[in-house]
Structure formats: C-alpha cells, structure tokens
Scaffold this motif. Structure first.
Motif: not given
Length: 539
Positions: A443, A446-447, A457, A460-461, A479, A482
C-alpha cells in the motif's frame, strides 16, 4: 494554562456546532436534529474560521504550558494545518461524498449508539430527513466539475444509489414502535426521492468531471510533515515501503515452507489457503465473532493490556450504504464523549447486486487463515481495545481529533504484539499475519506512486493483485480507495513501525514494561506520531 484551556474549550464547541453529524458520532448531545448548513456561504465561512483558529493557536507560546497542554495545542495545530494544505481545492467543491456520507452516517449512528429514548431518536431522524433535499441541492450548487475527479464522483454515486433501500427499509427497521416507524417511513420517502434524483444528476456530472484525483508530491509531503508530524516526505516514504516489502518477502518465503503442502512461493501458499473460507457471509460474521472472543481471552491470560470498564465489541454486518465503497472490515468506536464503551466491528458484507462470484471473492479475501489477524486488528487489542481505552482520557480535544497514522498504526502494531507473544501459533495463521503486513507495505508503494504520478490505476491494481494476497476484484476496490483517500493507505505500516521505535526507546529508558507502554501510549489518544513520542517518553 487557563488561556489555552479556554481556547481549547471554545474551539471544541465551535467544531461540534460546525459539524453536527460528527458531534453525533462523538456522542455530543444537542445537535442531533440537523445535518448542518451545507451552503457555499456556510462552507466559505467555516474555511475562513478554520484559518482564524489556526492563527489563534499558533500564537500560543510554550511558556507556562505543561507537556499535556503543549501536546493538545500541537494536535489542534497539526489538524488545522492539514486542512489549510488542501484548501485550494476544498473537498466541498470536489467530492459529493462530503454530502452523501454524512447524511447516511448521521442517520445510521443515531440508532447505532442509541444514546436517547427511541421516540427522541426518531424525532431527530425525521428532522434530519427533512433536510436531505436541501443538502443535496446545495451539493449540486457547490460541486465544480473542473476540479471534481470522475473517480471520486462515482464512489459517491454508488452510495447515493444505495440510499433508498437504507432510508426506506433498513433505517425504519431499527424502530420497534409501530407508530414511530410509520412516521419515519413517511419522512424517508421525500429524502429517498431526492437521493434518486441526485444519483441521476451525479451520473451525468461524472461525465463532466475533469478534476485530477492525484494529490501531487508537494501536498502529499506537506501532509506527512505538517499534519502527521513525520520527519520525511513522499519520496522517502515510498523507499521505506519498498525496503520493508523486501524484508517481509524474504521472511515469508521461509515461513511458507512450514505450512503443510507449502513452498517458498508464499503467494501460491496464500492463494491455496484462501480456498478455505466460510461458506456464506453470515457464517463469516459468526467466525469473526469467535475469533474476536479468542483474541480478548488471550490478552487477559497474558496480561498484555488493561481493559476499560464495561467495554464490549459487537461483531455485525457492514451497513448497506457502506458496502459500495468499503470492501474490507472496519470498526466504529464507542462515542467517546459519553460513558459508553460499546464498539462495533463491521464484517465486510457485499452489496446486494454482487454476483455469486463476487461474493466468493469477498469470502476468499476473508479466509480462515486470515481471520485471526483481522479480528486482532479490528477488535483486540486493535481498534476496539484502543478506542474504548482512550475514551476514558481526560483530554477532550484528543477524543475529537485522531490520525490514522496512529490509530491504524496501532492496530497493525497490535498484530505484531500478539505475534511476539505466540498468538499465531499455526504457521498458516502466522503467514497470514505477515501477509497482512506485507499488504500494508505494498500500500505504501502504491499510494505514494499513484499520487506522485508514477503509477497508473491499472498498474496499481496489478501490483496489489500480485504483490499482496488480494483477489482481482478486491484489488480494484482497494486502489479505488487509495485514489480517493490520499495518504491514508500508508498509515498502517508507517504508524506501526514508528510505534515500535517509540516502544524500544521507552523500554531502553526504563520507563516501564510492555503493558505499561501499551496503556500509556494508547491511552494518550491517537496522536500524530511525533506527539505520541513526546507523551510516551515524557517530553
């Protein structure tokens, strides 16, 4: 210091008056009959008053302040500075959830906490229902398509579409008296009609929404430094996330070989473990309730924490209006401005329209190997223990304002604490515990990457589906969260690591044992971590 305490008292009253739905959640009485003024003029006035409060607290010097007084002042300053950092594109102009969420939660929490007789609760609910059309009209007038991100708008749209069922069925279902229930149903009709019309408008508005959901590195770093009182920004946080992920990955590769039928491929081992899950949503709730009680008993048997008198944690299905936007378990604390110590652990039920496969994926993400860790996180000694314990504190302002960097950090620290004491004795349970931790490391990566423009996106997924044990459907929901809630996702592991550092310094300084540390730091509130350090170490 009298002047500061008078200022704090005035600020608390202003905040509760300005945000009456939040006052209901906190247990402050006298504001239950309104949703508050949501007009642009009212929002503009509150924004100006926020800046004025910031100036007043910034003018309070250290002279004559006790440690607790200075911590209270700095808590308010950090909170207000966080709001000012985001003021150039205020949420009330870009996020429909600012209007939809408080309406639904403001009605839900009236009956969740039941702090007054049923007739009084229904009267307040009816009063709030009558304000719904006006609040939604204000939302349409206030929202600006040029700064509203379509992704954020669509999250609110999902909630708006769930409103009719909640208002006309679930909410009246909370009322036992038939005549009172009929009055509530009658008041709910126009409110539900207004939500239907608003949902239609939001669907069209989403097509026009052109705002960027990305926060950007400058604001992201400013929030970490000025609101969370961390000594670093987004870039360093991103690198920390990657480093901890690598450490945990190596640890999990070794542990996964100890799971029956396991191998060094911990992803494959976790995927296999996820095939063993409760058969239904209600069975999932029942198993979570059993795990919650087991965790509480372990704390008692090992004398790891004290308990608030009368605390109780109920394990219940998540409310329908939250299911479109939350795909994981969550917790609502006892109202801290009351004597209640009853909290609610909400199990992540799916929306009614979910397919059988989507329900299966939700159950798989709450597999039996994972349930002990999740129950520890949400209940004992995670959120419920922490928030029921801190509710007994004397510092009112600390009951109003808390940061996820402490509250979520504490819950992840709670998982670590129980693992240190042998709670996750089954290798499958311990692997799932570490999986929950590496998930939080992913997290962070990714964030920060999403909001600093370094990850799409879709990327990230894919990252969350392959670097953590999330089903594809759950990764999509994660996601989406986020993107709409920047800086929150890194709070879990960041906070846990900081609390662990504070504990090491506390023990090294001879200030007490682990039990006294837990009681001291958790009882001080859910402070920005720099302030939590000052409280724990005495300065």
């Amino acid at each position: 210091m009298t002047d500061l305490r008078t200022l704090l008292d005035s600020f608390v009253e202003w905040h509760l008056d300005a945000y009456p739905v939040r006052a209901t959640l906190l247990g402050a009485t006298g504001r239950e009959d309104t949703l508050g003024d949501q007009s642009a003029a009212a929002w503009t006035r509150r924004d100006a008053e926020t800046r004025a409060w910031l100036d007043r607290f910034a003018a309070v010097g250290d002279a004559g302040l006790s440690l607790d007084d200075s911590v209270d002042r700095d808590l308010v300053l950090s909170t207000l500075r966080g709001e000012v950092i985001l003021a150039d594109e205020p949420e009330w102009r870009r996020d429909p959830g600012v209007y939809v969420g408080p309406i639904l939660s403001g009605l839900f929490t009236l009956f969740l906490h039941r702090l007054r007789p049923e007739a009084d609760l229904v009267a307040s609910a009816v009063a709030r229902l009558r304000e719904v059309p006006g609040v939604l009209a204000a939302a349409k007038a206030n929202l600006d398509a040029s700064i509203s991100p379509a992704l954020v708008v669509k999250r609110a749209l999902g909630q708006a579409r769930s409103a009719r069922a909640f208002l006309t069925t679930a909410l009246p279902g909370e009322v036992s008296d038939e005549s009172l229930r009929r009055g509530l149903v009658e008041a709910a009709g126009p409110a539900a009609d207004a939500f239907d019309e608003f949902a239609t408008w939001l669907a069209e508005f989403a097509e026009r929404a052109k705002g960027d959901w990305r926060l950007g590195e400058r604001k992201y770093s400013a929030l970490l430094r000025e609101r969370e009182l961390l000594g670093y920004g987004a870039t360093e946080l991103h690198e920390r996330g990657k480093a901890v992920y690598a450490e945990l990955d190596a640890e999990m590769r070794e542990l996964a070989t100890k799971v029956p039928g396991g191998s060094e491929d911990w992803h494959a081992v976790m995927a296999a473990l996820q095939n063993d899950h409760p058969p239904t949503l209600e069975a999932m709730r029942e198993e979570y309730a059993a795990e919650t009680e087991r965790a509480r008993r372990f704390l008692i048997d090992n004398d790891l924490v004290p308990f608030a008198e009368g605390e109780q944690c109920r394990v219940v299905p998540s409310p329908g209006f939250q299911r479109p936007i939350l795909s994981v378990a969550f917790y609502i604390a006892p109202p801290p401005l009351t004597t209640s110590r009853l909290g609610h652990f909400f199990v992540p039920f799916t929306p009614e329209e979910f397919t059988e496969e989507q329900v299966r994926q939700r159950l798989a993400t709450n597999a039996r190997a994972q349930m002990p860790t999740i129950a520890v996180h949400e209940a004992y000694p995670g959120h419920h223990w922490h928030l029921s314990w801190m509710a007994g504190g004397e510092r009112t302002v600390r009951k109003l304002f808390r940061t996820p960097y402490f509250s979520e950090g504490w819950a992840l620290y709670a998982e670590r604490l129980l693992n240190e004491n042998g709670y996750f004795a089954d290798p499958a349970h311990e692997l799932a515990h570490l999986d929950a931790r590496i998930f939080r490391a992913a997290r962070i990566v990714v964030d920060t990457a999403l909001h600093c423009g370094e990850m799409s996106i879709e990327e990230a997924e894919q990252h969350m589906a392959t670097k953590a044990s999330l089903t594809p459907g759950t990764a999509v929901g994660e996601v989406n969260r986020y993107c709409a809630w920047p800086t929150q996702a890194p709070s879990y592991l960041t906070g846990s690591l900081e609390i662990e550092k504070i504990r090491a310094d506390y023990l090294a300084a001879g200030r007490g044992d682990v039990r006294s540390f837990n009681a001291t730091i958790a009882g001080s509130g859910a402070l920005p971590l720099g302030l939590a350090r000052r409280v724990a170490l005495g300065g």
